[in-house]
Design a protein around this motif. Structure first.
Motif, PDB file in Angstrom:
ATOM      1  N   LEU A   1       0.821  -1.207   0.000  1.00 16.89           N
ATOM      2  CA  LEU A   1       0.000   0.000   0.000  1.00 16.89           C
ATOM      3  C   LEU A   1       0.860   1.264   0.000  1.00 16.89           C
ATOM      4  O   LEU A   1       0.572   2.236  -0.707  1.00 16.89           O
ATOM      5  CB  LEU A   1      -0.932  -0.001   1.218  1.00 16.89           C
ATOM      6  N   THR A   2       1.926   1.264   0.796  1.00 20.96           N
ATOM      7  CA  THR A   2       2.809   2.431   0.885  1.00 20.96           C
ATOM      8  C   THR A   2       3.495   2.709  -0.442  1.00 20.96           C
ATOM      9  O   THR A   2       3.535   3.857  -0.910  1.00 20.96           O
ATOM     10  CB  THR A   2       3.864   2.218   1.985  1.00 20.96           C
ATOM     11  N   ASP A   3       4.030   1.659  -1.081  1.00 18.84           N
ATOM     12  CA  ASP A   3       4.738   1.857  -2.341  1.00 18.84           C
ATOM     13  C   ASP A   3       3.794   2.157  -3.502  1.00 18.84           C
ATOM     14  O   ASP A   3       4.225   2.680  -4.536  1.00 18.84           O
ATOM     15  CB  ASP A   3       5.596   0.635  -2.662  1.00 18.84           C
ATOM     16  N   MET A   4       2.505   1.847  -3.342  1.00 16.92           N
ATOM     17  CA  MET A   4       1.518   2.238  -4.345  1.00 16.92           C
ATOM     18  C   MET A   4       0.966   3.633  -4.066  1.00 16.92           C
ATOM     19  O   MET A   4       0.021   4.073  -4.715  1.00 16.92           O
ATOM     20  CB  MET A   4       0.377   1.222  -4.374  1.00 16.92           C
ATOM     21  N   GLN A   5       1.575   4.316  -3.073  1.00 15.33           N
ATOM     22  CA  GLN A   5       1.237   5.703  -2.733  1.00 15.33           C
ATOM     23  C   GLN A   5      -0.148   5.845  -2.119  1.00 15.33           C
ATOM     24  O   GLN A   5      -0.881   6.797  -2.400  1.00 15.33           O
ATOM     25  CB  GLN A   5       1.355   6.605  -3.973  1.00 15.33           C
ATOM     26  N   TYR A   6      -0.501   4.877  -1.259  1.00 12.39           N
ATOM     27  CA  TYR A   6      -1.734   4.986  -0.488  1.00 12.39           C
ATOM     28  C   TYR A   6      -1.410   5.189   0.983  1.00 12.39           C
ATOM     29  O   TYR A   6      -0.425   4.647   1.493  1.00 12.39           O
ATOM     30  CB  TYR A   6      -2.608   3.734  -0.668  1.00 12.39           C
ATOM     31  N   VAL A   7      -2.247   5.973   1.653  1.00  7.33           N
ATOM     32  CA  VAL A   7      -2.057   6.291   3.061  1.00  7.33           C
ATOM     33  C   VAL A   7      -3.145   5.585   3.868  1.00  7.33           C
ATOM     34  O   VAL A   7      -4.330   5.676   3.532  1.00  7.33           O
ATOM     35  CB  VAL A   7      -2.131   7.810   3.311  1.00  7.33           C
ATOM     36  N   VAL A   8      -2.746   4.884   4.920  1.00  7.04           N
ATOM     37  CA  VAL A   8      -3.695   4.223   5.812  1.00  7.04           C
ATOM     38  C   VAL A   8      -4.079   5.202   6.917  1.00  7.04           C
ATOM     39  O   VAL A   8      -3.237   5.642   7.692  1.00  7.04           O
ATOM     40  CB  VAL A   8      -3.089   2.943   6.427  1.00  7.04           C
ATOM     41  N   PHE A   9      -5.363   5.559   7.001  1.00  8.53           N
ATOM     42  CA  PHE A   9      -5.837   6.487   8.026  1.00  8.53           C
ATOM     43  C   PHE A   9      -6.392   5.751   9.241  1.00  8.53           C
ATOM     44  O   PHE A   9      -6.231   6.206  10.367  1.00  8.53           O
ATOM     45  CB  PHE A   9      -6.901   7.418   7.438  1.00  8.53           C
ATOM     46  N   HIS A  10      -7.079   4.655   8.999  1.00  9.61           N
ATOM     47  CA  HIS A  10      -7.554   3.816  10.093  1.00  9.61           C
ATOM     48  C   HIS A  10      -7.347   2.367   9.677  1.00  9.61           C
ATOM     49  O   HIS A  10      -7.299   2.056   8.480  1.00  9.61           O
ATOM     50  CB  HIS A  10      -9.047   4.052  10.395  1.00  9.61           C
ATOM     51  N   GLY A  11      -7.247   1.500  10.649  1.00 13.70           N
ATOM     52  CA  GLY A  11      -7.084   0.103  10.289  1.00 13.70           C
ATOM     53  C   GLY A  11      -7.201  -0.815  11.484  1.00 13.70           C
ATOM     54  O   GLY A  11      -7.118  -0.392  12.642  1.00 13.70           O
ATOM     55  N   MET A  12      -7.397  -2.096  11.184  1.00 12.21           N
ATOM     56  CA  MET A  12      -7.481  -3.114  12.204  1.00 12.21           C
ATOM     57  C   MET A  12      -6.910  -4.408  11.652  1.00 12.21           C
ATOM     58  O   MET A  12      -7.147  -4.753  10.491  1.00 12.21           O
ATOM     59  CB  MET A  12      -8.938  -3.314  12.639  1.00 12.21           C
ATOM     60  N   VAL A  13      -6.138  -5.098  12.482  1.00  6.36           N
ATOM     61  CA  VAL A  13      -5.571  -6.396  12.114  1.00  6.36           C
ATOM     62  C   VAL A  13      -5.925  -7.386  13.207  1.00  6.36           C
ATOM     63  O   VAL A  13      -5.775  -7.090  14.393  1.00  6.36           O
ATOM     64  CB  VAL A  13      -4.041  -6.322  11.951  1.00  6.36           C
ATOM     65  N   SER A  14      -6.402  -8.554  12.810  1.00 10.28           N
ATOM     66  CA  SER A  14      -6.683  -9.623  13.758  1.00 10.28           C
ATOM     67  C   SER A  14      -6.255 -10.937  13.122  1.00 10.28           C
ATOM     68  O   SER A  14      -6.766 -11.320  12.067  1.00 10.28           O
ATOM     69  CB  SER A  14      -8.181  -9.671  14.104  1.00 10.28           C
ATOM     70  N   THR A  15      -5.280 -11.608  13.735  1.00 11.03           N
ATOM     71  CA  THR A  15      -4.781 -12.863  13.183  1.00 11.03           C
ATOM     72  C   THR A  15      -5.147 -14.012  14.101  1.00 11.03           C
ATOM     73  O   THR A  15      -4.968 -13.941  15.312  1.00 11.03           O
ATOM     74  CB  THR A  15      -3.252 -12.820  13.011  1.00 11.03           C
ATOM     75  N   GLU A  16      -5.683 -15.040  13.508  1.00 11.61           N
ATOM     76  CA  GLU A  16      -6.026 -16.272  14.212  1.00 11.61           C
ATOM     77  C   GLU A  16      -5.433 -17.432  13.423  1.00 11.61           C
ATOM     78  O   GLU A  16      -5.085 -17.282  12.249  1.00 11.61           O
ATOM     79  CB  GLU A  16      -7.548 -16.418  14.322  1.00 11.61           C
ATOM     80  N   PRO A  17      -5.314 -18.609  14.052  1.00 11.99           N
ATOM     81  CA  PRO A  17      -4.753 -19.753  13.325  1.00 11.99           C
ATOM     82  C   PRO A  17      -5.497 -20.076  12.030  1.00 11.99           C
ATOM     83  O   PRO A  17      -4.899 -20.487  11.050  1.00 11.99           O
ATOM     84  CB  PRO A  17      -4.880 -20.898  14.335  1.00 11.99           C
ATOM     85  N   VAL A  18      -6.816 -19.888  12.034  1.00 14.44           N
ATOM     86  CA  VAL A  18      -7.601 -20.214  10.849  1.00 14.44           C
ATOM     87  C   VAL A  18      -7.498 -19.126   9.801  1.00 14.44           C
ATOM     88  O   VAL A  18      -7.323 -19.398   8.614  1.00 14.44           O
ATOM     89  CB  VAL A  18      -9.083 -20.435  11.231  1.00 14.44           C
ATOM     90  N   GLU A  19      -7.573 -17.869  10.224  1.00 17.23           N
ATOM     91  CA  GLU A  19      -7.687 -16.785   9.266  1.00 17.23           C
ATOM     92  C   GLU A  19      -7.111 -15.489   9.821  1.00 17.23           C
ATOM     93  O   GLU A  19      -7.253 -15.180  10.998  1.00 17.23           O
ATOM     94  CB  GLU A  19      -9.165 -16.579   8.900  1.00 17.23           C
TER      95      GLU A  19
END
Length: 447
Positions: A283-301
């Motif tokens: 995203l950064t190298d495609m010149q997009y800026v992240v304003f808000h975000g959420m990440v959640s990692t689990e074993p399945v997904e």
């Protein structure tokens, strides 16, 4: 007013704005708070700083370089201020208890030197440093390619000290660090560098198939894994993927505009190490800026949700650009997905070791889909992900035969993780754990 005068005033204003932005960052250096008591199962790292393009990538890069696993992350950077919370664990699933590691993370993020990300750039050449010469390659993937490349380097009296090789969608990219066999330092002779470049170009161009092969030697001091993403992006490895998007083995990427404010990017995929870095890097190298975000990692997904705009302040409006972003993010997730059997080599380092190992793989009809080569204090520790020449799993008898040839104690088969039966996309975090749910429920909560 004359055009030259207008241009001069605009240039002066831009310089003043840049200097003002630098002054603001100096007056408000990044602040990092690390807490091992805020969560039962993870170390919580909170980062507050003045926001600029690339800030999120730099923080994620620091955590990734320390081999930390990001279990959850909440991102907010509206109003020129960057406020992120990361829940991280080590490779064994434990909190980070080592005070030296915690101090290093804090100092690295808070230091001005660690806060700089070199811009994306690419130029033809071979880049020597004091310790090694950095070579970057890109071209059409084929069985035995790494074996041929390493054989050429051995014949030219080059020792491979570190390297990383990725393959995706019939394309291959590599960043290789070599030294001179006799001096154990960087190769600086222009004539010799030209010879190395010419012979490696011949290898990469061989058997290019229906798509013209490209060879890239780049002078760059950018982070190695970021360079690999850039090389494959420039080589358009995201184009022409034939597999159906509905396949459960593929990542799911969707885009949606919220009124005219943001484009919401939602990604679901199997979790793996460095997944968040790969997405944020792209995203950064495609010149997009992240304003808000959420990440959640689990074993399945793994679930990632980012509210983005282009650096010009606009969301993604055209269908063509939406399709391109989806393709590029899918490719970024897939480039180092752990396909194939993982083999780990531990041995005394010597000149020609990589050439010998990869030749043995080739003679036994193995294809290397990804590799990480490293040496430290005279020891070589390499990881190879291999399949047969058709892309199918390697037969166990062939693996044992190769181990006998190389050395059973030197080459080990890493145990594969248990496959999960759930289909990607069948689960979704609750409202409280999605980006806006988190922001709305916590923005006014007292600390």
């Amino acid at each position: 007013m004359k055009t030259s005068q207008i241009t001069k005033e605009i240039h002066t204003t831009t310089m003043d704005d840049d200097e003002y932005a630098k002054l603001i960052r100096r007056m408000n250096p990044p602040r990092v708070v690390i807490d091992n008591n805020a969560s039962d199962d993870a170390t919580v790292i909170q980062v507050d700083s003045v926001n600029k393009h690339g800030t999120l990538l730099e923080v994620v890069q620091v955590l990734t370089d320390m081999n930390l696993v990001i279990k959850k992350a909440y991102i907010s950077s509206d109003g020129g201020w960057f406020m992120d919370v990361f829940k991280v664990i080590d490779q064994d699933g434990n909190k980070i208890r080592d005070t030296q590691v915690l101090d290093y993370i804090q100092k690295r993020i808070e230091s001005n030197a660690g806060w700089f990300i070199p811009p994306l750039r690419s130029s033809v050449g071979v880049m020597p440093t004091d310790e090694y010469t950095s070579i970057e390659l890109a071209g059409t993937d084929r069985p035995g390619l790494l074996s041929e490349v390493s054989a050429v380097l051995t014949d030219l009296h080059c020792n491979v000290v570190n390297a990383e090789i990725w393959t995706h969608n019939t394309r291959a990219a590599a960043v290789i660090h070599v030294t001179d066999n006799s001096t154990h330092s960087a190769i600086t002779d222009p004539i010799r560098l030209s010879t190395i470049k010419e012979l490696l170009c011949n290898v990469v161009r061989t058997n290019s198939g229906s798509r013209a092969a490209k060879t890239v030697f780049s002078c760059s001091d950018t982070h190695r894994e970021r360079r690999l993403h850039q090389i494959m992006f420039d080589d358009r490895d995201y184009e022409g993927v034939k597999r159906a998007r509905t396949s459960a083995s593929r990542p799911s990427v969707t885009l949606m505009n919220i009124e005219k404010d943001y484009t919401v990017v939602t990604m679901r995929s199997k979790d793996r190490p460095k997944l968040v870095f790969d997405v944020v890097c792209t995203l950064t190298d495609m010149q997009y800026v992240v304003f808000h975000g959420m990440v959640s990692t689990e074993p399945v997904e793994a679930y990632q949700e980012f509210y983005i705009r282009h650096v010009d302040g606009l969301p993604i409006n055209s269908e063509a650009e939406q399709e391109r972003v989806i393709q590029c993010l899918e490719a970024a997730i897939e480039r180092r997905a752990s396909e194939g059997l993982e083999l780990e080599l531990s041995a005394e380092d010597r000149v020609g070791l990589l050439s010998d190992i990869t030749r043995t793989f080739r003679e036994n009809s193995l294809t290397i889909v990804r590799a990480e080569i490293s040496t430290r204090e005279g020891k070589a520790k390499d990881t190879f992900y291999v399949t047969d020449v058709t892309g199918n799993p390697v037969e166990s008898k062939i693996v044992e035969s190769i181990r006998q040839q190389i050395g059973v104690s030197k080459l080990k088969v890493k145990k594969k993780e248990k496959e999960h039966c759930s289909v990607l996309g069948t689960s979704r975090p609750s409202h409280e754990t999605t980006t806006m749910g988190y922001l709305l429920s916590n923005i006014f909560k007292p600390k």
